[in-house]
Design a protein around this motif. Structure first.
Motif, PDB file in Angstrom:
ATOM      1  N   VAL A  95       0.830  -1.212   0.000  1.00 44.83           N
ATOM      2  CA  VAL A  95       0.000   0.000   0.000  1.00 44.83           C
ATOM      3  C   VAL A  95       0.866   1.264   0.000  1.00 44.83           C
ATOM      4  N   TYR A  99      -7.616   4.129  -2.326  1.00 44.41           N
ATOM      5  CA  TYR A  99      -6.337   4.133  -3.015  1.00 44.41           C
ATOM      6  C   TYR A  99      -6.389   3.093  -4.120  1.00 44.41           C
ATOM      7  N   ALA A 142      -3.666   7.985   8.712  1.00 42.61           N
ATOM      8  CA  ALA A 142      -4.434   6.776   8.417  1.00 42.61           C
ATOM      9  C   ALA A 142      -5.917   6.988   8.720  1.00 42.61           C
ATOM     10  N   MET A 146      -4.054   6.463   3.348  1.00 42.13           N
ATOM     11  CA  MET A 146      -3.410   5.205   3.716  1.00 42.13           C
ATOM     12  C   MET A 146      -2.026   5.029   3.100  1.00 42.13           C
ATOM     13  N   ALA A 158       1.177   4.389   5.329  1.00 38.21           N
ATOM     14  CA  ALA A 158       1.921   3.138   5.189  1.00 38.21           C
ATOM     15  C   ALA A 158       3.397   3.413   4.914  1.00 38.21           C
TER      16      ALA A 158
END
Lengths: 345, 266, 284
Positions: free
Chosen positions: C36, C47, C247, C253, C257
């Motif tokens: 991700v 995403y 997040a 995200m 990540a």
């Protein structure tokens, strides 16, 4: 045949050969002590008899049956471990009853047998005590009782007395021997203590470097050691190099010893003579001449260290039989041919 | 003189550790719904509120359920692994020991974010059981470490002795290994249970939008202002932890348990 | 019992469940997170799979550099404070009666298990104007009027030291228990005062333990995700807080990540350092 037979047993751990081609026959009802320095392979041999280790090659037979690959729990044996391995979560009675419980014996039968064993080891009414509350000697007895609970064909003990103090150990040796004679059970004890082996065994098996060096009765091992390792390992000894003088007589330190003969054809040999067989005399008179270097007075016995031609010889005598000697004094060392053992290679 | 300094030092540390809790205990018994210390009046109604107010009660039930199940799952993962590593020679299997210790050693945000992306990708995001699995993985370290320690404290000759007396592998496990490892199973479970009860970030990232555990509930309440129930829940949690660890200490060897726990990286 | 390598399927069977669980629910999620971190963000919180370095490129900003620098500085400060406070404490604790030790250990474990939410709440209460410590000082006549001590850097530091202190003690505990007590006794017979013996014998003997503990507490402090938010101002936010924020609240995200992967790398680097320090400790 009845009894335990080991045939060409070999055990390798990687490149290391812990047990090298061992043959041994233990007749039914014999008490055998396996004796040797640490790392000599005696414990590995015992573990293979118990099935805790598998031999790399060779066979183990019990009363004619090949048990080499039989798993430990199907061998019906009794074993006492060096750590004793008493179950800390069980009471004394439950520990002793464990092999019976595994075999699904009746509760009543279990209780009867536990009581019987407890009285045999002189600990009646201890059944409900936790094992942690026992003394060293008591724990020892419980471990023995537990191993004997199913009246096994084979009774194995791995350094069973090593955790006890000297006095208790000597008492337990006698007790263990008497128990074995009463039950007539084939027993194998691993030990590094030669006094222990001499006290208990019918047969002493001396091991070194993964091999059996000699297997014989204690007195035979002591009186007629097979080689210099056995002679040196069992008790104290003086190892002396002897040479043949060409006329069939042996010379020691360049002096002929009357009546001592080497094996035919041998030019050199090692002679073992026990310190109690060495007699000190006045200098000269057909004896080796030496000088006293140290005197150790142990009360019951006296050890005299004598330097003979640069080698040390120890003589042991009782205080009464001992000639008056002092450090630095010249003495004669008399070797009687019949107490000199000529060793093989 | 030395003893005086030592006692003073310990007193200061004790005060440092206790002070926030004393103040929270104080505000938890306030009569009115205001944040005030020393407390004005005395009332235990905010403790009743935890059980009577449906929102707080639901959060409590959710937290306890989550902790009960996730600690059980953590033990279920750790026990066979620790047993295998103790019983067998398999150096490559140590990788799983490492994997078991990693989630708790890494910053918790990382495990939480990993779980969030995973459950979202797998399509299970927000389902209550995902929190149980996530917590079990996050806290598997605790039973794993206590059990590994427990196994190393079992004398291997006990297993051999049982075999010489006629017990096969299964019987040995049932009659010897299990009774001896049981205290470590219990303490491993207790550690995982208490920490799961208190855990916020992993629970929040996995099920935060669909259900509220107590720490999530406190945090959400904190963002909208103050309610004394937060204080009473805090005291309830401290008391629960102290009681559980007290029991572990009472029936087990706490210094020994911690002696290896911390040295293994905790 | 001689440990033997597993041979049959039955020997491997116990490993199946733990290995499967850890692989599916730890290794795979970890991999998902790494994947991700290279994805492209879409507006609205989703995403799409891609392979871009945009998320990592954002690290190169001054803002991010500042956050990273502050996170490391804060974690170092917490680690140093904790070890300085905990080392003499743990040393003295290991020399106390067993029952006293157990009592302290129970208390420390109880505090250690507390949720960051609860610790944050407790300290924000203690530092508040209406219910805080300043009221006590006013009552004693030391201060003229109560005031709020939070948000501030000192509050963040205090809260995090509070959180990490029990952890530090528990990390030091086993090493100090094993420390040979005759070492200090020998120093005493040679004429060192107790304090001098502590600094000339105990501290040098534990040099490697102290290094390892510093690193472990540092990692522990790096993981703190709520205290800087609850007790500090936005400029006191750390990497962990920023990851949580990205997040959950910014729904970014991929960027969260990427930061998490970065944090893992920093942490792993430090764990490696700990191992090396530990090895050298054994060799010494």
């Amino acid at each position: 045949m009845s009894g335990l037979v080991l045939q060409n047993v070999v055990k390798e751990f990687g490149a290391f050969r812990a047990v090298n081609d061992v043959d041994l026959t233990v007749p039914h009802g014999t008490f055998v002590c396996m004796l040797g320095p640490s790392g000599c392979g005696k414990t590995t041999l015992l573990r293979m008899i118990a099935g805790l280790d598998l031999p790399t090659s060779g066979a183990i037979r019990l009363d004619g049956d090949d048990i080499t690959r039989v798993p430990t729990h199907k061998r019906n044996l009794g074993m006492v471990f060096q750590s004793l391995a008493l179950f800390p979560h069980l009471t004394v009675g439950e520990n002793i009853a464990y092999p019976l419980r595994i075999r699904k014996a009746q509760k009543e039968e279990q209780r009867r047998r536990v009581d019987e064993l407890l009285s045999m080891i002189h600990l009646p009414s201890y059944a409900d005590r936790p094992v942690s509350k026992l003394s060293g000697g008591q724990r020892q007895r419980v471990a023995i009782a537990r191993a004997l609970a199913i009246s096994p064909k084979l009774f194995l003990l791995d350094e069973p007395l090593s955790a006890l103090d000297a006095k208790l150990r000597e008492a337990m040796q006698v007790e263990l021997r008497q128990l074995q004679q009463k039950l007539g059970i084939t027993t194998i004890v691993v030990t590094h203590d030669q006094r222990e082996a001499m006290t208990m065994a019918d047969t002493v098996v001396v091991m070194n470097g993964g091999e059996i060096r000699q297997a014989a009765s204690p007195i035979e091992i002591y009186r007629r050691p097979a080689d210099s390792f056995v002679a040196d390992f069992i008790g104290q000894t003086n190892l002396i190099e002897a040479e043949a003088d060409g006329q069939g007589r042996a010379t020691v330190f360049g002096q002929a010893v009357a009546g001592l003969h080497l094996p035919p054809g041998a030019r050199k040999a090692t002679i073992s003579i026990r310190p109690e067989d060495v007699h000190l005399t006045a200098p000269g008179a057909g004896a080796l001449s030496g000088t006293v270097t140290f005197v150790r007075d142990l009360g019951g016995t006296i050890e005299t260290f004598v330097d003979v031609a640069g080698r040390q010889i120890v003589a042991v005598s009782t205080p009464r039989a001992r000639p008056e000697v002092a450090v630095g004094q010249p003495v004669g060392v008399a070797l009687t041919p019949d107490v000199c053992v000529v060793l093989g290679k | 003189m030395t003893a005086f300094f030592r006692n003073f030092y310990f007193f200061v540390i004790a005060l440092f550790l206790a002070l926030p809790l004393i103040v929270v205990a104080g505000v938890s018994v306030n009569q009115k719904q205001t944040l005030a210390f020393p407390p004005e009046g005395f009332s235990t109604s905010w403790y009743g509120e935890i059980f009577l107010n449906p929102e707080w009660r639901n959060a409590l039930v959710a937290s306890v359920t989550l902790a009960l199940f996730s600690a059980a799952l953590a033990v279920a993962i750790a026990l066979p692994l620790a047993w295998f590593l103790w019983r067998r020679v398999a150096p490559w299997a140590n990788i799983f020991q490492l994997l078991g210790v990693a989630p708790f050693t890494l910053p918790p945000v990382i495990t939480a974010l990993g779980m969030l992306t995973f459950w979202a990708t797998a399509g299970f995001y927000g389902q209550p059981w995902t929190a149980v699995v996530s917590h079990a993985i996050f806290f598997v370290t605790l039973p794993l470490v206590t059990l590994s320690l427990g196994f190393t404290s079992i004398d291997r000759s006990l297993v051999e002795a049982a075999a010489t007396m006629g017990a096969d592998e299964r019987t040995i496990f049932r009659t010897v290994v299990l009774p001896l490892i049981l205290p470590y199973i219990v303490s491993g479970y207790a550690f995982a249970f208490v920490l799961s009860l208190n855990e916020y970030i992993v629970a929040y990232m996995t099920v935060g939008f669909t259900m509220e555990t107590l720490p999530i509930k406190i945090f959400n309440a904190l963002r909208y202002g103050y309610t004394p129930t937060m204080a009473s829940v805090t005291i309830l949690f401290v008391a629960t932890a102290a009681v559980i660890f007290g029991l572990v200490a009472r029936f087990g060897d706490l210094p020994k348990l911690l002696g290896a726990m911390a040295s293994d990286g905790k | 019992m001689r440990r033997e390598p597993p041979k049959t399927f039955g020997d491997y069977a116990p490993l199946l469940f733990p290995a499967g669980m850890l692989t599916i629910f730890f290794v795979v999620p970890f991999g998902t997170m790494i994947a991700v971190s290279f994805f492209q963000r879409q507006q609205g919180g989703f995403y799409t799979p891609a392979f871009v370095f945009d998320n990592y490129a954002r690290f190169l900003s001054a803002f991010f550099g500042g956050v990273l620098g502050f996170s490391l500085m804060l974690a170092i400060a917490v680690a140093v404070c904790c070890v300085v406070l905990a080392l003499p404490f743990t040393y003295l604790l290991t020399r106390m009666a067993r029952s006293v030790q157990v009592l302290w250990l129970v208390a420390l474990l109880s505090v250690l298990s507390l949720s960051e939410v609860i610790i944050g709440f407790a300290w924000s209460t203690l530092f508040s104007r209406t219910a805080g410590i300043t009221n006590v000082l006013v009552a004693l006549g030391i201060m003229s009027e109560a005031k709020a001590l939070t948000p501030s850097f000192a509050a963040v530091l205090t809260g995090m030291v509070y959180q990490a202190f029990p952890y530090t003690v528990l990390v030091l505990f086993p090493a100090l228990v094993r420390l040979d007590p005759t070492l200090t006794e020998a120093a005493r017979t040679l004429g060192a005062s107790p304090l001098k013996a502590f600094f000339t014998v105990v501290v040098p003997a534990l040099r490697n333990t102290i290094t390892a503990t510093l690193i472990m507490v540092f990692i522990f402090a790096l993981g703190s995700y709520l205290l800087p938010q609850l007790l500090g101002r936005p400029q006191h936010w750390t990497l962990s807080v920023l990851i949580t924020d990205q997040a959950i609240y910014q729904s970014n995200m991929p960027f969260a990540a990427a930061m998490a992967v970065f944090l893992v790398l920093v942490t792993l680097g430090l764990v490696a350092l700990t191992v090396v320090a530990g090895r050298r400790g054994e060799a010494a």
